[in-house]
Design an enzyme around this catalytic site. Structure first.
Site, mmCIF file in Angstrom:
data_model
loop_
_atom_site.group_PDB
_atom_site.id
_atom_site.type_symbol
_atom_site.label_atom_id
_atom_site.label_comp_id
_atom_site.label_asym_id
_atom_site.label_seq_id
_atom_site.Cartn_x
_atom_site.Cartn_y
_atom_site.Cartn_z
ATOM 1 N N ASN A 218 49.447 35.530 41.856
ATOM 2 C CA ASN A 218 50.345 36.662 42.056
ATOM 3 C C ASN A 218 50.843 36.645 43.495
ATOM 4 O O ASN A 218 50.433 35.808 44.296
ATOM 5 C CB ASN A 218 49.650 37.986 41.705
ATOM 6 C CG ASN A 218 48.441 38.230 42.578
ATOM 7 O OD1 ASN A 218 48.560 38.434 43.776
ATOM 8 N ND2 ASN A 218 47.257 38.180 41.965
ATOM 9 N N ASP A 313 35.683 43.047 36.073
ATOM 10 C CA ASP A 313 36.268 44.062 36.962
ATOM 11 C C ASP A 313 35.316 44.216 38.150
ATOM 12 O O ASP A 313 34.263 44.847 38.046
ATOM 13 C CB ASP A 313 36.431 45.390 36.214
ATOM 14 C CG ASP A 313 37.202 46.416 37.052
ATOM 15 O OD1 ASP A 313 37.023 46.438 38.291
ATOM 16 O OD2 ASP A 313 37.976 47.180 36.459
HETATM 17 N N1 CTP Z 1 40.166 45.156 40.414
HETATM 18 C C1 CTP Z 1 38.962 44.489 40.378
HETATM 19 N N2 CTP Z 1 38.726 43.510 39.473
HETATM 20 C C2 CTP Z 1 39.668 43.178 38.570
HETATM 21 C C3 CTP Z 1 40.915 43.844 38.566
HETATM 22 C C4 CTP Z 1 41.133 44.836 39.517
HETATM 23 O O1 CTP Z 1 38.092 44.788 41.205
HETATM 24 N N3 CTP Z 1 39.416 42.212 37.693
HETATM 25 C C5 CTP Z 1 40.353 46.188 41.412
HETATM 26 C C6 CTP Z 1 41.546 45.968 42.319
HETATM 27 O O2 CTP Z 1 41.179 45.241 43.486
HETATM 28 C C7 CTP Z 1 41.981 47.373 42.661
HETATM 29 C C8 CTP Z 1 41.588 48.171 41.422
HETATM 30 O O3 CTP Z 1 40.635 47.386 40.732
HETATM 31 O O4 CTP Z 1 41.266 47.892 43.763
HETATM 32 C C9 CTP Z 1 42.727 48.490 40.501
HETATM 33 O O5 CTP Z 1 43.386 47.302 40.133
HETATM 34 P P1 CTP Z 1 44.641 47.349 39.164
HETATM 35 O O6 CTP Z 1 45.084 45.956 38.904
HETATM 36 O O7 CTP Z 1 45.652 48.318 39.684
HETATM 37 O O8 CTP Z 1 44.043 48.024 37.880
HETATM 38 P P2 CTP Z 1 43.427 47.433 36.579
HETATM 39 O O9 CTP Z 1 42.011 47.858 36.534
HETATM 40 O O10 CTP Z 1 43.689 45.979 36.478
HETATM 41 O O11 CTP Z 1 44.234 48.236 35.450
HETATM 42 P P3 CTP Z 1 45.734 47.988 34.876
HETATM 43 O O12 CTP Z 1 46.005 46.521 34.924
HETATM 44 O O13 CTP Z 1 45.659 48.532 33.503
HETATM 45 O O14 CTP Z 1 46.666 48.776 35.741
#
Ligand code: CTP
Length: 403
Positions: A218, A313
């Site tokens: 990304n 996550d």
């Molecule tokens: N994050 C994480 N691990 C992942 C994905 C995300 O720790 N595999 C963390 C990111 O660093 C950020 C937060 O979670 O601090 C939110 O990330 P975001 O991409 O906005 O949210 P998602 O949980 O991926 O939800 P969505 O894609 O549905 O918006």
């Protein structure tokens, strides 16, 4: 590095300059200190003047340069070292040669620079530079140990090609690293709630391997996370930055990772003894199920299907009592509602929302516009530098730690 907080305005920084080839970087350092709002007062040794004329430093510092000649010639010359030591808030010696470091360790005062060092009572930073063998010599190691033990901040030398043509560790820390150390020396005098705390910050976008040459990635630049790490360092925290981006001459610990899995492992390890976790990284939500060996060939294919599986996550998996967690939500549009839901779902203490579609801010930019969701309400930070956003985030972390 961008603008410095106004609290540093007009503070005098003594810049001791000795005779090493890295002296050209000292010119840039002095310029940078002026930009940061400091008044650099340059004091050179005789050897330094064989490399660079005092006029150069006088021009960039907008002040007369102190040297052994001026110390003897001016009417109040005998006390110039005491006067200089009195007026300054911090002293930095860059470049610091093996010879000057040895004199400092031994308490010698046979030139103006070393006399000022002895008379100075504030924080002292040294940026050594020398040939790798001189750097590794037991005498140099011992001198640096003695100085560090007495509270001098010794900035690590960098690895690379040295002026003598050899490779090794002996390059002077970059002017940016030295500027940050100067600001930290002054800021940590006013120790706040982050001082001494361990903070783990993540930054950059992860890369998920498809085959030996390709990946899913990304556009995250890592700038927001880096700004938070810099700000926490300035506030006296013990910082570890877990990042997918190269970091030049870091002032704190850096762990390089590539994929979401590697980031999860590194963060898991680092947060064990941490007080704060800031997940500013753009972590991939999915990765290819299996990394293909070698390179996928186009051949006669008309299409290619990749099977993706969810990544761990990282933020959600690190929840534990005593760990203050900060998440980020980069949303496509003014979706504060999504951010609020995310804050609840991930159980974080703070959530930093930004709209990636907003003009001129966010991914890759030096600016951002954020809303920080806190237990006590929402703090909007209108479009400003990522440095200023990082300061606002650090303020909220400090407020949270004190609650
Ligand atoms: N994050 C994480 N691990 C992942 C994905 C995300 O720790 N595999 C963390 C990111 O660093 C950020 C937060 O979670 O601090 C939110 O990330 P975001 O991409 O906005 O949210 P998602 O949980 O991926 O939800 P969505 O894609 O549905 O918006």
């Amino acid at each position: 590095m961008s603008e410095a907080p106004a609290i540093h305005a007009a503070r005098t920084v003594l810049v001791g300059v000795t005779g090493g080839i890295a002296i050209y970087k000292a010119v840039e350092l002095v310029r940078g200190l002026v930009k940061d709002g400091f008044r650099p007062l340059v004091v050179t040794t005789e050897a330094a003047q064989r490399f660079v004329m005092p006029l150069t430093f006088a021009a960039v510092s907008q002040a007369p340069v102190l040297d052994d000649q001026s110390a003897w010639q001016s009417s109040g010359g005998w006390f110039q070292h005491i006067e200089a030591a009195r007026t300054a808030s911090v002293m930095v010696v860059a470049p610091a040669t093996a010879n000057t470091l040895a004199k400092m360790a031994a308490g010698m005062a046979d030139n103006l620079l070393t006399a000022i060092y002895l008379a100075f009572r504030g924080p002292v930073i040294v940026a050594p530079t020398m040939n790798w063998a001189m750097n590794e010599h037991a005498a140099t190691r011992e001198n640096l140990r003695v100085l560090a033990e007495r509270g001098v901040e010794v900035l690590p030398t960098e690895e690379g090609e040295l002026a003598c043509g050899e490779e090794g560790s002996g390059r002077m820390a970059s002017p940016d690293v030295i500027r940050l150390a100067v600001r930290r020396a002054l800021a940590s005098a006013a120790a706040g709630p982050l001082a001494g705390k361990k903070i783990v910050v993540t930054s950059g976008g992860t890369r998920e391997r498809i085959d030996a040459v390709r990946f899913i990635g990304n556009r995250s630049s890592g700038k927001m996370g880096r700004a938070v790490a810099d700000e926490a360092y300035l506030r006296g925290a013990r910082v570890t930055l877990v990042t997918t981006q190269p970091v030049e001459g870091p002032s704190y610990d850096v762990v390089r990772v590539e994929s979401a899995d590697e980031m999860a492992a590194a963060v898991g390890e680092q947060v064990r003894d941490a007080d704060v976790l800031v997940m500013a990284a753009a972590v991939a939500d999915f990765r290819p199920k299996d990394e293909q060996a070698g390179k996928i060939e186009r051949g006669a294919r008309e299409s290619l299907t990749l099977e993706l599986v969810r990544t761990v996550d990282v933020l959600a998996s690190t929840a534990r009592p005593g760990l203050f967690r900060v998440g980020f939500a980069a949303e496509a549009g003014p979706r504060l509602d999504r951010a609020r839901a995310k804050k609840a779902a991930k159980g974080v203490d703070l959530l930093v929302f930004n709209d990636i579609l907003a003009e001129g801010v966010g991914i890759g930019s030096d600016e951002n516009e954020i809303t920080i969701l806190t237990p006590n309400g929402e703090v909007h930070v209108p479009r400003t530098s990522k440095t200023a956003c990082a300061a606002a985030i650090a303020d909220q972390i400090e407020a949270g730690l004190e609650r």
